[in-house]
Design a protein around this motif. Sequence first.
Motif, PDB file in Angstrom:
ATOM      1  N   LYS A 131       0.822  -1.217   0.000  1.00  0.00           N
ATOM      2  CA  LYS A 131       0.000   0.000   0.000  1.00  0.00           C
ATOM      3  C   LYS A 131       0.857   1.267   0.000  1.00  0.00           C
ATOM      4  O   LYS A 131       0.411   2.330  -0.446  1.00  0.00           O
ATOM      5  N   ASP A 132       2.090   1.155   0.483  1.00  0.00           N
ATOM      6  CA  ASP A 132       3.001   2.304   0.543  1.00  0.00           C
ATOM      7  C   ASP A 132       4.039   2.274  -0.580  1.00  0.00           C
ATOM      8  O   ASP A 132       5.097   2.897  -0.468  1.00  0.00           O
ATOM      9  N   ARG A 133       3.739   1.572  -1.657  1.00  0.00           N
ATOM     10  CA  ARG A 133       4.719   1.341  -2.708  1.00  0.00           C
ATOM     11  C   ARG A 133       5.379   2.624  -3.204  1.00  0.00           C
ATOM     12  O   ARG A 133       6.593   2.692  -3.347  1.00  0.00           O
ATOM     13  N   TYR A 134       4.600   3.650  -3.510  1.00  0.00           N
ATOM     14  CA  TYR A 134       5.190   4.849  -4.120  1.00  0.00           C
ATOM     15  C   TYR A 134       6.120   5.568  -3.148  1.00  0.00           C
ATOM     16  O   TYR A 134       7.199   6.032  -3.530  1.00  0.00           O
ATOM     17  N   CYS A 135       5.726   5.639  -1.893  1.00  0.00           N
ATOM     18  CA  CYS A 135       6.599   6.242  -0.881  1.00  0.00           C
ATOM     19  C   CYS A 135       7.860   5.412  -0.689  1.00  0.00           C
ATOM     20  O   CYS A 135       8.963   5.956  -0.548  1.00  0.00           O
ATOM     21  N   ILE A 136       7.708   4.083  -0.696  1.00  0.00           N
ATOM     22  CA  ILE A 136       8.860   3.197  -0.552  1.00  0.00           C
ATOM     23  C   ILE A 136       9.784   3.317  -1.760  1.00  0.00           C
ATOM     24  O   ILE A 136      11.021   3.260  -1.625  1.00  0.00           O
ATOM     25  N   GLN A 137       9.212   3.487  -2.946  1.00  0.00           N
ATOM     26  CA  GLN A 137      10.048   3.614  -4.138  1.00  0.00           C
ATOM     27  C   GLN A 137      10.949   4.845  -4.075  1.00  0.00           C
ATOM     28  O   GLN A 137      12.055   4.831  -4.637  1.00  0.00           O
ATOM     29  N   LEU A 138      10.519   5.894  -3.385  1.00  0.00           N
ATOM     30  CA  LEU A 138      11.403   7.038  -3.203  1.00  0.00           C
ATOM     31  C   LEU A 138      12.586   6.645  -2.318  1.00  0.00           C
ATOM     32  O   LEU A 138      13.733   7.006  -2.596  1.00  0.00           O
ATOM     33  N   TYR A 139      12.315   5.897  -1.246  1.00  0.00           N
ATOM     34  CA  TYR A 139      13.401   5.416  -0.395  1.00  0.00           C
ATOM     35  C   TYR A 139      14.320   4.467  -1.156  1.00  0.00           C
ATOM     36  O   TYR A 139      15.546   4.491  -0.990  1.00  0.00           O
ATOM     37  N   SER A 140      13.741   3.623  -1.990  1.00  0.00           N
ATOM     38  CA  SER A 140      14.547   2.707  -2.787  1.00  0.00           C
ATOM     39  C   SER A 140      15.467   3.477  -3.739  1.00  0.00           C
ATOM     40  O   SER A 140      16.645   3.133  -3.889  1.00  0.00           O
ATOM     41  N   HIS A 141      14.928   4.516  -4.357  1.00  0.00           N
ATOM     42  CA  HIS A 141      15.723   5.338  -5.275  1.00  0.00           C
ATOM     43  C   HIS A 141      16.872   6.036  -4.554  1.00  0.00           C
ATOM     44  O   HIS A 141      18.001   6.072  -5.059  1.00  0.00           O
ATOM     45  N   VAL A 142      16.604   6.565  -3.364  1.00  0.00           N
ATOM     46  CA  VAL A 142      17.610   7.371  -2.652  1.00  0.00           C
ATOM     47  C   VAL A 142      18.539   6.493  -1.818  1.00  0.00           C
ATOM     48  O   VAL A 142      19.756   6.468  -2.018  1.00  0.00           O
ATOM     49  N   ALA A 143      17.966   5.754  -0.859  1.00  0.00           N
ATOM     50  CA  ALA A 143      18.790   4.941   0.046  1.00  0.00           C
ATOM     51  C   ALA A 143      19.360   3.716  -0.643  1.00  0.00           C
ATOM     52  O   ALA A 143      20.415   3.203  -0.237  1.00  0.00           O
ATOM     53  N   GLY A 144      18.689   3.240  -1.674  1.00  0.00           N
ATOM     54  CA  GLY A 144      19.175   2.082  -2.411  1.00  0.00           C
ATOM     55  C   GLY A 144      20.198   2.413  -3.477  1.00  0.00           C
ATOM     56  O   GLY A 144      20.631   1.526  -4.220  1.00  0.00           O
ATOM     57  N   ALA A 145      20.624   3.660  -3.531  1.00  0.00           N
ATOM     58  CA  ALA A 145      21.581   4.078  -4.562  1.00  0.00           C
ATOM     59  C   ALA A 145      22.984   3.548  -4.305  1.00  0.00           C
ATOM     60  O   ALA A 145      23.812   3.504  -5.222  1.00  0.00           O
ATOM     61  N   VAL A 146      23.294   3.187  -3.052  1.00  0.00           N
ATOM     62  CA  VAL A 146      24.576   2.565  -2.714  1.00  0.00           C
ATOM     63  C   VAL A 146      24.305   1.298  -1.914  1.00  0.00           C
ATOM     64  O   VAL A 146      23.210   1.115  -1.384  1.00  0.00           O
ATOM     65  N   ASP A 147      25.290   0.450  -1.810  1.00  0.00           N
ATOM     66  CA  ASP A 147      25.151  -0.805  -1.076  1.00  0.00           C
ATOM     67  C   ASP A 147      25.275  -0.529   0.419  1.00  0.00           C
ATOM     68  O   ASP A 147      26.343  -0.143   0.903  1.00  0.00           O
ATOM     69  N   LEU A 148      24.184  -0.686   1.149  1.00  0.00           N
ATOM     70  CA  LEU A 148      24.173  -0.412   2.587  1.00  0.00           C
ATOM     71  C   LEU A 148      24.382  -1.662   3.440  1.00  0.00           C
ATOM     72  O   LEU A 148      24.327  -1.575   4.673  1.00  0.00           O
ATOM     73  N   ARG A 149      24.637  -2.788   2.816  1.00  0.00           N
ATOM     74  CA  ARG A 149      24.765  -4.020   3.583  1.00  0.00           C
ATOM     75  C   ARG A 149      25.882  -3.928   4.619  1.00  0.00           C
ATOM     76  O   ARG A 149      27.004  -3.503   4.313  1.00  0.00           O
ATOM     77  N   ASN A 150      25.530  -4.287   5.867  1.00  0.00           N
ATOM     78  CA  ASN A 150      26.462  -4.336   7.005  1.00  0.00           C
ATOM     79  C   ASN A 150      26.994  -2.960   7.414  1.00  0.00           C
ATOM     80  O   ASN A 150      28.015  -2.872   8.101  1.00  0.00           O
ATOM     81  N   LEU A 151      26.293  -1.898   7.024  1.00  0.00           N
ATOM     82  CA  LEU A 151      26.704  -0.551   7.397  1.00  0.00           C
ATOM     83  C   LEU A 151      25.815   0.002   8.511  1.00  0.00           C
ATOM     84  O   LEU A 151      24.695  -0.461   8.726  1.00  0.00           O
ATOM     85  N   ASP A 152      26.337   1.007   9.216  1.00  0.00           N
ATOM     86  CA  ASP A 152      25.565   1.743  10.223  1.00  0.00           C
ATOM     87  C   ASP A 152      24.962   2.968   9.556  1.00  0.00           C
ATOM     88  O   ASP A 152      25.692   3.830   9.047  1.00  0.00           O
ATOM     89  N   VAL A 153      23.639   3.051   9.567  1.00  0.00           N
ATOM     90  CA  VAL A 153      22.917   4.084   8.822  1.00  0.00           C
ATOM     91  C   VAL A 153      22.145   4.983   9.784  1.00  0.00           C
ATOM     92  O   VAL A 153      21.534   4.507  10.747  1.00  0.00           O
ATOM     93  N   LEU A 154      22.175   6.269   9.497  1.00  0.00           N
ATOM     94  CA  LEU A 154      21.377   7.257  10.229  1.00  0.00           C
ATOM     95  C   LEU A 154      20.380   7.882   9.277  1.00  0.00           C
ATOM     96  O   LEU A 154      20.757   8.344   8.196  1.00  0.00           O
ATOM     97  N   GLU A 155      19.090   7.891   9.658  1.00  0.00           N
ATOM     98  CA  GLU A 155      18.116   8.687   8.909  1.00  0.00           C
ATOM     99  C   GLU A 155      17.758   9.909   9.723  1.00  0.00           C
ATOM    100  O   GLU A 155      17.212   9.802  10.829  1.00  0.00           O
TER     101      GLU A 155
END
Length: 271
Positions: free
Chosen positions: A61-85
């Motif tokens: 149901k939140d696909r479009y909002c999630i797609q913005l996060y996918s575009h921005v936060a998914g632009a680099v490989d975040l695996r095993n990293l410490d992330v701050l939003e």
Amino acid sequence: MLVRIFDTISHSLKLKQLSMKVWYEYLSRLDREAQMIFMNYGYDFINHNHKKIKLNDADEKDRYCIQLYSHVAGAVDLRNLDVLEVGCGRGGGSSYIMRYLGPKSVTGIDFSKKAVEFCKNHYSVKGLSFCYGNAESLPFEGSKFDAVVNIESSHCYSNMRNFLSEVARVLRPNGFFLFADFRSMADISNLRMHLRNSGLKILKEKKITKNVLKALGSDNKRKSAMINQKVPKMLRKTFLHFAGAKGTALYESFKTGGREYYSFILQKIEK
């Protein structure tokens, strides 16, 4: 009338920041069923030559909002990293990053105590935490995070230079700043100037106004129905404006080019 009041308040950045805090705290009272966990304008694809991201049924149901996060936060490989939003709001984005992108940890911070309280009560995901704080004075030691995410929040900050200085301070060497927001046409050059002077290197810049506008149209029915269901009648026009619903001045400003939406990838280059 309320829309005009909101626009008048928005001319002052400090008052805009305060008004946004009031919105989040009011939403906490309106949305006890936790249907509004994303507050961004979303992202949709202009053409059909793209790989659709896979989502759990509960997230669809939140696909479009999630797609913005996918575009921005998914632009680099975040695996095993410490992330701050920074500016996590009601936590939907931080939860998505933790559950789908594989970081070691995600910390969400917001200046609304009610929003942070909501997040702490609503989410139970290993590695995900939330805290209260100011984007322009982050309550963390230096070099603590591998990536900082900031989506559709900075337009409310009273001092963009201070915010970017804080981002650079808490990033580890070679860490990434993943950023997206909108500005009026008159303010785009100021935004670029602040980013260039931040001490971070701009790796990529993309204008995504058309993607955001398409998402606003695609998600208009759902968002409008939610607002009409939850918000008192006298406040609905204001909330529809805030949500960028079709026909509002905000929606039209994206359509006519009065506002533009950009995403950026920046990096703290190790010296």
